[in-house]
Write an enzyme that holds these catalytic residues in place. Structure first.
Site, PDB file in Angstrom:
ATOM      1  N   HIS A 188       2.372   3.415  -8.733  1.00  0.00           N
ATOM      2  CA  HIS A 188       2.167   2.110  -9.221  1.00  0.00           C
ATOM      3  C   HIS A 188       3.473   1.463 -10.145  1.00  0.00           C
ATOM      4  O   HIS A 188       3.651   0.373  -9.715  1.00  0.00           O
ATOM      5  CB  HIS A 188       0.715   1.570  -9.998  1.00  0.00           C
ATOM      6  CG  HIS A 188      -0.320   2.230  -9.306  1.00  0.00           C
ATOM      7  ND1 HIS A 188      -0.484   1.841  -7.839  1.00  0.00           N
ATOM      8  CD2 HIS A 188      -1.276   2.952  -9.577  1.00  0.00           C
ATOM      9  CE1 HIS A 188      -1.752   2.278  -7.483  1.00  0.00           C
ATOM     10  NE2 HIS A 188      -2.172   3.071  -8.349  1.00  0.00           N
ATOM     11  N   LEU A 240      10.409 -20.340  -4.612  1.00  0.00           N
ATOM     12  CA  LEU A 240       9.539 -19.653  -4.139  1.00  0.00           C
ATOM     13  C   LEU A 240       8.085 -19.566  -4.748  1.00  0.00           C
ATOM     14  O   LEU A 240       8.043 -19.676  -5.905  1.00  0.00           O
ATOM     15  CB  LEU A 240       9.954 -18.252  -4.316  1.00  0.00           C
ATOM     16  CG  LEU A 240       8.961 -17.112  -3.589  1.00  0.00           C
ATOM     17  CD1 LEU A 240       9.219 -16.973  -2.156  1.00  0.00           C
ATOM     18  CD2 LEU A 240       9.410 -15.559  -4.163  1.00  0.00           C
ATOM     19  N   ASP A 253       0.872  -1.246  -0.151  1.00  0.00           N
ATOM     20  CA  ASP A 253       0.051   0.068   0.159  1.00  0.00           C
ATOM     21  C   ASP A 253       0.913   1.315  -0.016  1.00  0.00           C
ATOM     22  O   ASP A 253       1.981   1.249   0.664  1.00  0.00           O
ATOM     23  CB  ASP A 253      -0.933   0.018   1.263  1.00  0.00           C
ATOM     24  CG  ASP A 253      -2.092   0.785   1.167  1.00  0.00           C
ATOM     25  OD1 ASP A 253      -2.516   1.316  -0.186  1.00  0.00           O
ATOM     26  OD2 ASP A 253      -2.741   1.193   2.123  1.00  0.00           O
TER      27      ASP A 253
END
Ligand code: IPE
Ligand code: IPE
Ligand code: MG
Length: 244
Positions: free
Chosen positions: A39, A133, A22
């Site tokens: 972004h 991962l 965020d």
């Protein structure tokens, strides 16, 4: 319940880290840039945090990229976010694949454009054997929507009420087969879940930092993991040192 005392001490490195990425908009605003620049900076940072996760030995990383509520944003921002997501897959997929990252998606793909949907499915297919991962991308994800969807599936499949239990519920969620998050990180200081992994994070440790997501670097991430290592996870029980 004496049994809880024997709960094994958790590993010091969380197996599963979930991040609410965020603060992109405020990061941009504070620099006099448009929100979309924030972004883009956020996705640049994501690459660094994926890399750091591999280095720290985190096995599962779940990132909140677009919520079911984010459809309420101005159309231009939504369009920009879709575009960035597409670009990330185009640009980063091969590198992620080489590094042994397995991509998964949680949330609903139906509402995305056919083109984006195809890219996401292609990325999942390409990387499905990787195991360095596991990277869960929460895109068009909402915790409440996930639970509603799970219940709909159970009913469709004719599951009977007596069969429903916590274990089964977990198996019907998008995260089926993934261990619950040990640590949830939220950047930019907000003290709320915003509908992220509301079922799965029941016993997660939380770490909230005022740092905006594009500035949350490896050092900050390390600090979060260090803090996590000091937490006493009791899971409702009593830890050894608090028991006489
Ligand atoms: C998080 O950054 C990214 C998404 C929700 C897509 P925000 O866009 O929420 O940034 P702030 O919270 O407005 O600063
Ligand atoms: C949560 O952030 C969603 C993502 C990070 C993708 P928001 O910025 O949408 O959450 P609120 O609106 O502050 O609760
Ligand atoms: Mg926000």
């Amino acid at each position: 319940m004496m049994g809880n005392i024997k709960h094994p001490q958790p590993e010091k490195i969380p197996q599963h880290v979930a991040i609410i990425m965020d603060g992109n908009g405020r990061w941009a605003l504070s620099r006099g840039k448009p929100r979309l620049a924030g972004h883009r900076a956020g996705t640049e940072n994501l690459r660094r945090i994926i890399q750091a996760s591999v280095e720290f030995g985190v096995k599962y990383l779940t990132i909140y990229a677009f919520s079911t509520e984010n459809w309420g944003r101005p159309p231009a921002e939504i369009k920009g976010l879709m575009h960035i997501f597409e670009n990330v897959i185009d640009k980063e997929l091969n590198e992620l694949h080489k590094e042994g990252v397995q991509l998964r998606h949680i949330g609903r793909l139906e509402k995305l454009s056919p083109k984006l949907r195809k890219k996401v499915l292609g990325a999942i297919e390409l990387t499905k054997e990787n195991n360095k991962l596991i990277l869960n991308i929460a895109f068009n994800y909402g915790g409440r929507d996930e639970i509603v969807y799970a219940i709909q599936k159970m009913i469709t499949e004719g599951v009977s009420p007596e069969e429903v239990n916590i274990e089964m519920m977990s198996q019907y969620l998008f995260t089926a087969g993934t261990p619950d998050p040990d640590l949830v990180i939220r950047t930019s200081g907000e003290l709320r879940t915003s509908n992220f992994l509301i079922w799965q994070s029941a016993y997660a440790e939380w770490y909230i930092t005022p740092t905006f997501w594009p500035d949350f670097d490896k050092e900050e991430y390390g600090k979060a993991l260090k803090t996590y290592a000091t937490r006493d996870r009791r899971f409702g029980g009593v830890s050894e040192e608090h028991y006489e």
